[in-house]
Design a protein around this motif. Structure first.
Motif, short mmCIF file in Angstrom:
data_model
loop_
_atom_site.label_atom_id
_atom_site.label_comp_id
_atom_site.label_asym_id
_atom_site.label_seq_id
_atom_site.Cartn_x
_atom_site.Cartn_y
_atom_site.Cartn_z
N GLN A 221 0.63 -1.03 -0.13
CA GLN A 221 0.09 -0.13 -0.05
C GLN A 221 0.83 1.35 -0.10
N LEU A 222 2.02 1.30 0.79
CA LEU A 222 2.88 2.53 0.74
C LEU A 222 3.48 2.58 -0.75
N SER A 223 3.78 1.56 -1.52
CA SER A 223 4.23 1.80 -2.74
C SER A 223 3.37 2.52 -3.80
N HIS A 224 2.03 2.20 -3.58
CA HIS A 224 0.76 2.64 -4.30
C HIS A 224 0.65 4.16 -3.80
N ILE A 225 0.75 4.35 -2.76
CA ILE A 225 0.65 6.14 -2.39
C ILE A 225 2.06 6.72 -2.77
N ARG A 226 2.95 6.18 -2.66
CA ARG A 226 4.20 7.17 -3.15
C ARG A 226 4.21 7.06 -4.84
N ALA A 227 3.72 6.00 -5.40
CA ALA A 227 3.64 6.07 -6.81
C ALA A 227 2.78 7.10 -7.43
N PHE A 228 1.64 7.24 -6.55
CA PHE A 228 0.56 8.17 -6.91
C PHE A 228 0.97 9.53 -6.60
N ARG A 229 1.83 9.97 -5.73
CA ARG A 229 2.48 11.31 -5.34
C ARG A 229 3.59 11.51 -6.17
N ALA A 230 4.05 10.72 -6.65
CA ALA A 230 5.14 11.00 -7.67
C ALA A 230 4.61 11.39 -8.98
N ALA A 231 3.55 10.76 -9.40
CA ALA A 231 2.82 11.10 -10.43
C ALA A 231 1.85 12.35 -10.72
N HIS A 232 1.54 12.73 -9.46
CA HIS A 232 0.44 13.85 -9.43
C HIS A 232 0.91 15.08 -9.57
N PRO A 233 0.56 16.19 -9.96
CA PRO A 233 0.96 17.30 -10.29
C PRO A 233 1.43 18.11 -8.61
N ASP A 234 0.51 17.75 -8.01
CA ASP A 234 0.60 18.50 -6.44
C ASP A 234 1.83 17.62 -5.57
N GLY A 235 2.39 16.64 -6.32
CA GLY A 235 3.38 15.89 -5.67
C GLY A 235 3.10 15.43 -4.14
N GLU A 236 3.90 15.94 -3.13
CA GLU A 236 3.61 15.25 -1.64
C GLU A 236 2.42 15.96 -1.08
N ASP A 237 1.95 17.09 -1.83
CA ASP A 237 0.43 17.51 -1.26
C ASP A 237 -0.60 16.90 -1.71
N ALA A 238 -0.50 15.96 -2.64
CA ALA A 238 -1.72 15.23 -3.35
C ALA A 238 -2.50 14.58 -2.42
N ARG A 239 -3.58 14.56 -2.26
CA ARG A 239 -4.69 13.84 -1.23
C ARG A 239 -4.69 12.31 -1.34
N VAL A 240 -4.61 11.76 -0.26
CA VAL A 240 -4.63 10.42 -0.28
C VAL A 240 -5.60 10.11 1.09
N SER A 241 -6.53 9.24 1.00
CA SER A 241 -7.27 8.63 2.08
C SER A 241 -7.30 7.14 2.35
N GLN A 242 -7.05 6.82 3.45
CA GLN A 242 -6.88 5.43 3.80
C GLN A 242 -8.06 4.94 4.47
N GLY A 243 -8.74 3.65 4.09
CA GLY A 243 -9.87 3.20 4.72
C GLY A 243 -9.71 1.64 5.13
N LEU A 244 -9.17 1.71 6.49
CA LEU A 244 -9.06 0.45 7.04
C LEU A 244 -10.19 0.05 7.90
N VAL A 245 -10.48 -1.23 8.15
CA VAL A 245 -11.62 -1.58 9.08
C VAL A 245 -11.20 -1.49 10.64
N VAL A 246 -11.70 -0.43 11.33
CA VAL A 246 -11.23 -0.25 12.64
C VAL A 246 -12.58 -0.10 13.51
N ILE A 247 -12.36 -0.96 14.56
CA ILE A 247 -13.27 -1.28 15.61
C ILE A 247 -12.87 -1.21 17.14
#
Length: 343
Positions: A221-247
């Protein structure tokens, strides 16, 4: 306890809105009440997920339209809308309408690919064009163009007493910047970044590489987030939301606690190794006190890279269970993660 490298900035939750077939109104009302509760508790966002031909919300956009009239602040999202079931032009009209009704609070999340069990549903969904439909990224590009105000036709102007627009109406400025892509693969993460979308990453990812490759969920999952930001015009500021199941169980009764633990235990075996030909990986559900969950999240490599979450509510629980879980997330877990109320 050490804080994440990115302090938690936005707190959200996700529900699929289950209901009894003989009493669907009660289940939909429960979903709306949970969204209202989320706003009162200080959540920044509430998300609903599509469930086609099942006993869950089949029309999140309609449900969110109702939610716009019962809330004032909380952002409202879909996580996610599978575009294989949608006409991008009609969906763009619906999304823009709900965004206008909400005062600019809609966050549409989408994904591509053939509808689930396509062989079963294709004759009902696309009786004349089932074999010709394209379920690739082009479908998202069409939706993005229409939402962002690109011309839909060249037929604008006046016809008699009626006036026609070249672009989707209503047009809601700003909606285009709030479009999210629900990606489970490295390719999807890069594509979303290249097209200026935001990224929704959940408790399911696709393992990359050969069969003997790494099978650690957080690392993938970390590799996906970093690849996304590397490709995004906003770079490290590009928005990512994580959705784990938390109880969290801080205020749960002994009966609730035992039921939550059984639920997580039944789902745990699927997290051991990648599943099926797609090598899908599942994150374990996090059950325990907020202190325990916070420690596990702080140790999660991908969680440390995000500052937005949309914690997924578990399936098949009762309304009172969801109230307890949401209350503990907002009042116990969020502070344990360093989020201050109102931030």
């Amino acid at each position: 306890m050490p804080h994440t490298s990115r302090p938690l900035r936005k707190l959200g939750f996700l529900t699929i809105g289950l209901y009894d077939e003989d009493d669907p109104g009660r289940g939909h009302e429960s979903t709306l009440q949970l969204i209202e509760l989320g706003e009162r508790l200080g959540f920044d966002s509430a998300w609903v997920r599509h469930r086609h031909l099942q006993y869950g919300i089949s029309s999140p956009v309609a449900v969110l339209a109702a939610a716009t009239q019962r809330t004032r602040r909380i952002e409202l999202g879909t996580a996610v809308t599978p575009l294989g079931w949608e006409n991008p032009l009609r969906l763009a009209e619906d999304l823009a309408t709900v965004d206008v009704l909400s005062g600019g609070r809609l966050n549409p999340g989408v994904s591509v690919g053939p509808p689930m069990f396509y062989d079963r549903v294709k004759d009902a969904l696309y009786p004349q064009t089932a074999e010709a439909e394209d379920f690739g990224y082009g479908r998202v590009e069409r939706l993005l163009d229409l939402v962002r105000g690109e011309p839909a036709t060249g037929a604008g102007g006046r016809e008699g007493f009626e006036v026609f627009s070249d672009r989707v109406q209503p047009h809601s400025p700003g909606l285009g910047s709030r479009m999210w892509y629900g990606g489970a693969s490295l390719r999807s993460a890069r594509w979303a970044g290249e097209h200026g979308m935001n990224l929704l990453t959940s408790s399911v990812v696709k393992a990359e590489g050969p069969e003997e490759g790494p099978a650690d969920f957080a690392t993938v999952q970390l590799s996906h987030i970093r690849a996304f930001r590397a490709a995004h015009p906003d770079g490290e500021d590009a928005r990512v939301s994580q959705g784990l199941v938390v109880i969290p169980t801080d205020s749960a009764s002994p009966e609730q606690r035992a039921r939550y633990e059984r639920y997580a235990a039944e789902r745990l075996p699927r997290t051991a190794v990648p599943q099926g030909p797609g090598r899908m990986m599942f994150a374990p559900d996090l059950v325990g006190t907020s202190e325990v969950i916070a420690e596990r999240l702080q140790a999660h490599a991908a969680f440390r890279e995000v500052d937005e979450v949309a914690f997924a509510l578990p399936f098949t629980f009762e309304h009172r269970d969801y109230e307890q879980i949401l209350t503990d997330i907002a009042t116990k877990l969020a502070p344990a993660l360093g989020r201050r109320s109102g931030t």
